[in-house]
Design a protein around this motif. Sequence first.
Motif, PDB file in Angstrom:
ATOM      1  N   LEU A  74      42.768  33.456  29.344  1.00 28.74           N
ATOM      2  CA  LEU A  74      41.506  34.158  29.571  1.00 28.74           C
ATOM      3  C   LEU A  74      41.013  33.982  31.006  1.00 28.74           C
ATOM      4  CD1 LEU A  74      39.640  33.521  26.188  1.00 28.74           C
ATOM      5  CD2 LEU A  74      40.327  35.731  27.123  1.00 28.74           C
ATOM      6  N   LEU A  75      41.112  32.771  31.535  1.00 25.48           N
ATOM      7  CA  LEU A  75      40.666  32.537  32.913  1.00 25.48           C
ATOM      8  C   LEU A  75      41.544  33.290  33.909  1.00 25.48           C
ATOM      9  CD1 LEU A  75      39.733  28.730  32.901  1.00 25.48           C
ATOM     10  CD2 LEU A  75      38.249  30.710  32.607  1.00 25.48           C
ATOM     11  N   LEU A  76      42.829  33.377  33.597  1.00 23.56           N
ATOM     12  CA  LEU A  76      43.739  34.115  34.472  1.00 23.56           C
ATOM     13  C   LEU A  76      43.448  35.618  34.428  1.00 23.56           C
ATOM     14  CD1 LEU A  76      46.224  33.985  36.327  1.00 23.56           C
ATOM     15  CD2 LEU A  76      47.645  34.273  34.282  1.00 23.56           C
ATOM     16  N   ILE A  77      43.220  36.146  33.214  1.00 27.41           N
ATOM     17  CA  ILE A  77      42.960  37.580  33.052  1.00 27.41           C
ATOM     18  C   ILE A  77      41.709  38.000  33.817  1.00 27.41           C
ATOM     19  CG2 ILE A  77      42.342  39.366  31.366  1.00 27.41           C
ATOM     20  CD1 ILE A  77      44.064  37.812  29.327  1.00 27.41           C
ATOM     21  N   ILE A  78      40.645  37.162  33.757  1.00 30.01           N
ATOM     22  CA  ILE A  78      39.400  37.488  34.486  1.00 30.01           C
ATOM     23  C   ILE A  78      39.682  37.685  35.966  1.00 30.01           C
ATOM     24  CG2 ILE A  78      37.272  36.460  35.390  1.00 30.01           C
ATOM     25  CD1 ILE A  78      36.588  35.448  32.752  1.00 30.01           C
ATOM     26  N   GLN A  79      40.495  36.797  36.518  1.00 32.82           N
ATOM     27  CA  GLN A  79      40.758  36.847  37.955  1.00 32.82           C
ATOM     28  C   GLN A  79      41.635  38.029  38.350  1.00 32.82           C
ATOM     29  OE1 GLN A  79      41.506  32.654  39.579  1.00 32.82           O
ATOM     30  NE2 GLN A  79      41.524  32.291  37.372  1.00 32.82           N
ATOM     31  N   LEU A  80      42.505  38.484  37.440  1.00 28.97           N
ATOM     32  CA  LEU A  80      43.430  39.562  37.766  1.00 28.97           C
ATOM     33  C   LEU A  80      42.879  40.949  37.458  1.00 28.97           C
ATOM     34  CD1 LEU A  80      46.774  37.990  36.455  1.00 28.97           C
ATOM     35  CD2 LEU A  80      45.949  38.100  38.818  1.00 28.97           C
ATOM     36  N   GLU A  81      41.887  41.022  36.561  1.00 33.77           N
ATOM     37  CA  GLU A  81      41.371  42.314  36.121  1.00 33.77           C
ATOM     38  C   GLU A  81      40.637  43.036  37.265  1.00 33.77           C
ATOM     39  OE1 GLU A  81      40.934  45.517  34.338  1.00 33.77           O
ATOM     40  OE2 GLU A  81      41.853  43.919  33.127  1.00 33.77           O
ATOM     41  N   THR A  82      40.957  44.324  37.432  1.00 31.15           N
ATOM     42  CA  THR A  82      40.344  45.101  38.512  1.00 31.15           C
ATOM     43  C   THR A  82      39.332  46.120  38.003  1.00 31.15           C
ATOM     44  OG1 THR A  82      42.185  46.675  38.391  1.00 31.15           O
ATOM     45  CG2 THR A  82      42.380  44.860  39.996  1.00 31.15           C
ATOM     46  N   GLN A  83      39.412  46.469  36.726  1.00 34.67           N
ATOM     47  CA  GLN A  83      38.521  47.499  36.162  1.00 34.67           C
ATOM     48  C   GLN A  83      37.214  46.848  35.723  1.00 34.67           C
ATOM     49  OE1 GLN A  83      37.281  48.874  33.192  1.00 34.67           O
ATOM     50  NE2 GLN A  83      36.948  50.888  34.115  1.00 34.67           N
ATOM     51  N   SER A  84      36.070  47.297  36.262  1.00 35.68           N
ATOM     52  CA  SER A  84      34.794  46.591  36.108  1.00 35.68           C
ATOM     53  C   SER A  84      34.332  46.503  34.655  1.00 35.68           C
ATOM     54  CB  SER A  84      33.704  47.253  36.965  1.00 35.68           C
ATOM     55  OG  SER A  84      33.536  48.600  36.577  1.00 35.68           O
ATOM     56  N   SER A  85      34.416  47.613  33.894  1.00 39.59           N
ATOM     57  CA  SER A  85      33.937  47.565  32.506  1.00 39.59           C
ATOM     58  C   SER A  85      34.810  46.647  31.660  1.00 39.59           C
ATOM     59  CB  SER A  85      33.893  48.970  31.896  1.00 39.59           C
ATOM     60  OG  SER A  85      35.195  49.526  31.831  1.00 39.59           O
ATOM     61  N   MET A  86      36.115  46.631  31.963  1.00 43.79           N
ATOM     62  CA  MET A  86      37.021  45.738  31.242  1.00 43.79           C
ATOM     63  C   MET A  86      36.731  44.277  31.599  1.00 43.79           C
ATOM     64  SD  MET A  86      39.343  45.921  28.977  1.00 43.79           S
ATOM     65  CE  MET A  86      40.364  44.685  28.185  1.00 43.79           C
ATOM     66  N   ARG A  87      36.443  44.032  32.881  1.00 41.93           N
ATOM     67  CA  ARG A  87      36.131  42.662  33.303  1.00 41.93           C
ATOM     68  C   ARG A  87      34.879  42.143  32.591  1.00 41.93           C
ATOM     69  NH1 ARG A  87      34.958  43.183  38.478  1.00 41.93           N
ATOM     70  NH2 ARG A  87      37.098  43.232  39.209  1.00 41.93           N
ATOM     71  N   ARG A  88      33.892  43.026  32.411  1.00 43.54           N
ATOM     72  CA  ARG A  88      32.676  42.631  31.692  1.00 43.54           C
ATOM     73  C   ARG A  88      32.996  42.203  30.264  1.00 43.54           C
ATOM     74  NH1 ARG A  88      29.857  46.688  34.382  1.00 43.54           N
ATOM     75  NH2 ARG A  88      30.219  48.189  32.701  1.00 43.54           N
ATOM     76  N   LYS A  89      33.879  42.960  29.611  1.00 43.23           N
ATOM     77  CA  LYS A  89      34.237  42.643  28.223  1.00 43.23           C
ATOM     78  C   LYS A  89      34.999  41.319  28.143  1.00 43.23           C
ATOM     79  CE  LYS A  89      34.176  47.238  26.118  1.00 43.23           C
ATOM     80  NZ  LYS A  89      33.366  47.862  27.156  1.00 43.23           N
ATOM     81  N   ILE A  90      35.859  41.073  29.128  1.00 47.03           N
ATOM     82  CA  ILE A  90      36.585  39.796  29.149  1.00 47.03           C
ATOM     83  C   ILE A  90      35.623  38.636  29.385  1.00 47.03           C
ATOM     84  CG2 ILE A  90      38.404  38.479  30.319  1.00 47.03           C
ATOM     85  CD1 ILE A  90      39.642  41.256  31.052  1.00 47.03           C
TER      86      ILE A  90
END
Length: 808
Positions: free
Chosen positions: A94-110
């Motif tokens: 989960l911590l890795l995914i937050i840092q790699l995610e580029t799409q803002s709405s998806m990052r909010r959900k993570i």
Amino acid sequence: MAAAAEQEQQQFYLLLGNLLSPDNVVRKQAEETYENIPGQSKITFLLQAVRNTTVAEEARQMAAVLLRRLLSASFEEVYPTLPPEVQTAIKSELLLIIQLETQSSMRRKICDIVAELARNLIDEDGNNQWPEGLKFLFDSVIAALLQTMEDQGNQRVQAHAAAALINFTEDCPKSLLIPYLDNLVKHLHSTMVLKLQELIEKGTKLVLEQVVTSIASVADTAEEKFVPYYDLFMPSLKHIVENAVQKELRLLRGKTIECISLIGLAVGKEKFMQDASDVMQLLLKTQTDFNDLEDDDPQISYMISAWARMCKILGKEFQQYLPVVMGPLMKTASIKPEVALLDTQDMENMSDDDGWEFVNLGDQQSFGIKTAGLEEKATACQMLVCYAKELKEGFVEYTEQVVKLMVPLLKFYFHDDILLQESAESMPLLLECARVRGPEYLTQMWHFMCDALIKAIGTEPDSDVLSEIMHSFAKCIEVMGDGCLNNEHFEELGGILKGKLEEHFKNQELRQVKRQDEDYDEQVEESLQDEHDSDVYILTKVSDILHSIFSSYKSKVLPWFEQLLPQIVNLICPHRPWPDRQWGLCIFDDVIEHCSPSSFKYAEYFLRPMLQSICDNSPEVRQAAAYGIGVMAQFGILHAIYLAHILYFAYVTFCSEAFPLLVRVIQSADAKTKENINATENCISAVGKIMKFKPDCINVEEVLPHWLSWLPLHEDKEEAVHTFNYLCDLIESNHPIVLGPNNSNLPKIFSIIADGEMNEAMKRGDPCTKRLANVVRQVQTSGGLWTECISQLNAEQQAAIQELLNSA
């Protein structure tokens, strides 16, 4: 197997798509399939879907929503059953995914998923089971806030970032802030210098105000760790106070005064003294102009609070400034709010913005009070309490006018709780201040307080305020001692305390009835538990009052106490909740400790319950029972009162019965855990008191080696002193079992003393501390033995022994 797992995951992606299908049949079938997937597989599939950027965006978002929902609704059923390595992998992923995610709405959900998991990984005691998550949060929040604070293109955004930083540091534990302190201070300083220059050149002040408060908040949390940065900030802060004299800069100046005083409090007197004289002169200059300040000048409240902090920093040296600060402070504390009697129509016409509060009196009438100024009044009262606490006899010149201000507040029905609580807290402090004037002056002041305190105990409806008043009353009795209450006081107080205990039992019965109601659910239980906690807190204050009365009046108060005896006996019945039994036993502990030998007449009520409570499931009950055994051994001596001789032997027999139960508690596997340690140490102390005061009860020579192996005590400071004193008795009498053959036990004794010093179990200047130091010094004179004892201690223990020798 890898191919099979891949196929299962692909089928799950298809399932996610079907969950989003507009076709009701397809969607319902997908929902049923999803529900039947086992919890561990479900988490694994969902996490893979969230991570896989090649999956359709809608499916990834659905997976994120489902994962958060799973952690929210079914955490206890699913997560604890996962193998530890799977739990660790989930958190890391989960911590890795937050840092790699580029799409803002998806990052909010993570982020929502991470927040839900983090919330569930904080246990009931507030322990964080995901420290990596917290570290990641700090590394990201702090960096983002500092970056935003440096956004020179938008002043308002900068100010909001500084405000957010204030909120963050105010609630951040010191230990977690320290690793980021250097970077934080560097950014704050550069921003402050820049904004100070902008103030000079352009007159803009919004961001500077927030930055100054941010610095204050950081210093307040960092405390002594802020010392290396002190010289970085203080010259600029003093410059602001000295030069920001224009009307539009009043708030900035007030916040800077607050910041300076908070920094001074954080770094301590030694560091702050280099600027103390300059700062005091700046404050005095402002104070001199105080009468010229407008009533709404924001500097006033900041000044009042700053003076109190300066008092804490300077201690007795602050007394010289009282003539300057007390006038405006008393003026603010004496604010009388505007009141009015209005009919209902008039009340409705008055806008809420006018700051009025109303109480309906019936007959279409309401009583109103204008609350403007009450906050300043409450703050001023807090400062008066601070001066009384810090200066003690140095505050004596002002005790009369302050007590005349504070006592009427006990009847101030339109208050926020702070006003009344400060009033109550001030009473014993003012008595301590007035003691230097002699008994007559002290008694006059007490008479002015006493009736008002007792009446307030009987009438105050708010449990938080009531508990503060009861605590204050108990402290006052301890200050005044024997004879401070007359017969009328005792009669009124007895009726009130009896009423509180009866109300306590009645409330418990009503809560049990509510638990049988058809509307009973978790929410109701939570509310009932809050009520229970409030009731128990009041019970602790009843115990406080009785403790102060027993310690002051001794056995002559027992005839008065007997009106409460049925209620106290009821508290220790086996079926009562554990807090009842705990505090009931505490009250009987006081009867034994302060009223022996007369306490024997009540032995039939408490002996058996106390014995049965030594091994109770509740550590709080065990502690109260063990303390009772200790004072029974210590104070249960009848001298030459023949008629009670048989009862004396009942106490001796009881101590004998209690001994194996005490040992059972001490030797239990979990005796030293955090929740059990205080009860265990009281049991160890009780064994020591039995050996010292009732040696006929047990085989002392057989018990002593075990008792030594249980030492030292370090959590319960009071019992630690009893234990160390007994150890000194044994050493000073050259007891052969304690010293061992050829003094072979002395290294162990040194270890016990060193650990006691390290854990601050002994107070500086206490006779017990001096006795222990003398034991060490005596060994110091015999070179070989001293070397042997010291060589068996670790470096920290050796330093503790040296500290003991230096200070005692």
